[in-house]
Scaffold this active site. Structure first.
Site, PDB file in Angstrom:
ATOM      1  CB  CYS A 208      -6.162 -25.931   7.591  1.00 13.17           C
ATOM      2  SG  CYS A 208      -6.898 -25.860   9.237  1.00 13.17           S
TER       3      CYS A 208
ATOM      4  CB  CYS B 119     -11.230 -27.477   7.168  1.00 14.35           C
ATOM      5  SG  CYS B 119      -9.815 -26.366   6.979  1.00 14.35           S
TER       6      CYS B 119
ATOM      7  CG  ASP C 171      -0.297   0.005   2.522  1.00 18.12           C
ATOM      8  OD1 ASP C 171       0.915   0.274   2.585  1.00 18.12           O
ATOM      9  OD2 ASP C 171      -0.976  -0.241   3.529  1.00 18.12           O
TER      10      ASP C 171
ATOM     11  CG  HIS D 169      -9.316 -22.883  10.396  1.00 18.50           C
ATOM     12  ND1 HIS D 169      -9.809 -24.038   9.819  1.00 18.50           N
ATOM     13  CD2 HIS D 169     -10.355 -22.016  10.445  1.00 18.50           C
ATOM     14  CE1 HIS D 169     -11.092 -23.877   9.538  1.00 18.50           C
ATOM     15  NE2 HIS D 169     -11.453 -22.661   9.921  1.00 18.50           N
TER      16      HIS D 169
ATOM     17  CG  ASP E 188      -5.916  -5.512   1.718  1.00 24.25           C
ATOM     18  OD1 ASP E 188      -6.512  -4.718   0.961  1.00 24.25           O
ATOM     19  OD2 ASP E 188      -5.580  -5.196   2.890  1.00 24.25           O
TER      20      ASP E 188
ATOM     21  CB  CYS F 277      -9.463 -28.824  10.293  1.00 26.18           C
ATOM     22  SG  CYS F 277     -10.278 -27.246  10.642  1.00 26.18           S
TER      23      CYS F 277
END
Lengths: 375, 375
Positions: free
Chosen positions: B306, B304, B92, B335, B266, B309
């Protein structure tokens, strides 16, 4: 199912290399056990801890009984599944932390009644309850419940605590019972008094344990006094059982302990130091918060293969430490654990190769050089 | 060397899927960019961020110019090497943070003079200095320096800030110069006033940019007002350039923005929420600190993939959150970032398959169900 066992592969002077076998895998000795106090080695995923070369973790009975609770961990399938670590776990008995962390304590022959440092609730630890908790957690190597007196302590006080601990060791053995694949270690006490250490060792070996720990050391007596005890105390223990020096230590403590016949150690130092910016390298300790690192594009240790050294500059590690970013704890803890495991691997190889004295000289020479010069 | 480019692969209503090409790799759109404020996505190793499916990170000019400093990052080889992330980085301009974080500010046509929130030191940001800093950092996608007025603001104030931002956009373009392989994005302002948004879009497209951002949204105006602006404002922008909605957002904000023709977003939400125990799942938000999870052996979301999980129960995640263990931030951030990237992947597939409306219905229906029932 593999039963618990210990095989000595080589000795070099008093130093020993070997392997402990357990149903959950082998522990190469001399072994350093990272500490996973409350079901996590702080700032590390367990697969990363394994990647550093750790064969076994230590879990704390005192912390886990208070939160989340041993019965809860058991309902959830045990500590291994709970924390996603399928290799061996050794749990301490809670005896040490109850003396150093808990609030209001009441000691008796029976055990200790104390208040939780977290919420003030009342709990009891005894040989029987400690064995029960360690069973509920699913620990592979269980430690006897003992009393480690706070220093300074008179010889009479040390003797009293040691003899109580020996009676508790007997009760621990009874309560532990027969659990194939699980081991129970006795803990030698006796402070820095040779006769008390010998008496303690005799009491323990008369009972008979799968391994023997040296307790009541690394509690403030200093390295010289500790080495002085190790010089004779490991010799009081049977050769065919692993010897575990509790709560040790700094790299030079570890090397000196291995030289004196110790097979296992544990310490929060690498993980705690990782969170405070203290980094262990072959050339001694680096304080990453020091301004000299702010523009340094070099790794902490160019020979180190850990992610912190392979992927980041000292300048980056300095920046994220100063900015209090979590990645700082993650990377520095990883590096420190990696360093400690590399140290153990080097010692195992040196002992196996019959060159441990030379290796020790090189270890001390590299540290004497100090950190690389600033740019 | 690949130059910067954007290819639309499919549209479905106003929603678009495509890819941005850069010399550092492709960015699949719609894209969600995790925020790596100070050279790290908090509590994540960069390889783990990549493993969640992120093609690009956002870095903050304001934070990095203050610490460790843009010139220092440049001397160390740029932000990519510094933080060990070799995929694209968008930075930015610093304009937003200087208004929200810095101490004592003095705005002028030239730029902003302000005091660091870290140490009180004085700094200047202007279009020219912002372009210089983003070049020093090595950013792949550079944002124009703009002024985003704090809400509430009168329409006259919003118009004044927008017109200043358009003059700054012109100066940003001049200062950016010709940098093959790097992109410069203009930022549309104008609050919630259609005429101002249209005027801003015309000013930007007259200058000509590689992509166009929608600024001044997600700053407290509410979802309905934001969607109201998006309903017309994306249409003011050229079809053949990526459209970036800055600072968005919650999962339903993201879905609504994609439905209105946005290509990039974002937000700190997934990482910040990971540190405060707020977890995003297909069935809405789970607060892991809630006592209902203390004995729950089930994963956060059984579908999930990840690590949080796959490897841990809700009971474990609850425990480590309550014990304030760092692994809690590590696992919950992972996660959440995984969830956000899965959301984007599902939307890209649905748009490519011409079934985005159906997909949206399913998305809202799953959330309406709420979390799984307690055991």
């Amino acid at each position: 199912m593999t039963t618990f066992g210990f095989t000595l592969h080589a000795t070099d002077g008093a130093a020993r290399s070997g392997a402990i076998s357990t149903p959950r895998g082998q522990i190469r000795t001399p072994a350093f056990m990272p500490v996973g106090t409350a079901g996590t080695v702080k700032a590390m995923l367990p697969e990363s801890v394994a990647a550093t070369g750790a064969d076994i973790l230590l879990g704390n009975t005192y912390h886990l009984m208070l939160r989340p609770g041993a019965e809860r961990v058991a309902r959830l399938g045990g500590l291994h599944g709970f924390m996603h670590w399928d290799k061996p776990i050794l749990t301490d008995s809670g005896g040490f932390q109850v003396m150093s962390l808990a609030g209001l304590r009441k000691m008796s022959e029976e055990g200790v009644r104390f208040k939780s440092h977290i919420d003030g609730s009342t709990h009891v630890l005894s040989p029987e309850r400690s064995m029960e908790i360690q069973r509920l957690l699913g620990s592979d190597i269980v430690m006897c419940f003992d009393e480690c007196p706070a220093l300074p302590a008179s010889e009479a006080e040390v003797a009293r605590a040691m003899r109580l601990s020996m009676r508790w060791a007997e009760r621990s053995k009874q309560a532990f019972g027969d659990r194939p694949g699980h081991a129970l270690f006795g803990i030698m006490q006796g402070g820095v008094t040779r006769e008390l250490r010998e008496e303690s060792a005799r009491a323990l070996t008369d009972i008979g344990f799968d391994g023997y720990a040296l307790g009541g050391l690394a509690v403030g007596e200093g390295q010289e006094a500790m080495f002085g005890v190790l010089d004779y105390a490991t010799g009081f223990l049977p050769e065919d059982r692993p010897r575990y020096l509790m709560g040790v230590g700094k790299p030079d403590d570890i090397v000196g302990a291995v030289a004196r016949g110790v097979d296992m150690m544990d310490c929060v130092l690498p993980s705690r130091s990782g969170r405070t910016g203290q980094v262990f390298t072959r050339r001694g300790v680096v304080n990453i918060k020091n301004a000299r690192h702010a523009d340094d594009p070099r790794p902490l240790d160019e020979a180190c293969q850990c992610p912190a050294c392979r992927n980041y500059s000292r300048a980056y590690l300095h920046h994220v430490f100063r900015a209090q970013e979590i990645i700082s704890s993650m990377l520095l803890t990883w590096h420190n654990l990696h360093y400690f495991q590399e140290l153990m691997a080097e010692m195992r190889a040196a002992i196996a190769g019959g060159r441990f004295t030379d290796w020790q000289s090189g270890f001390h020479a590299a540290r004497a050089e100090g950190d690389i010069e600033p740019l």
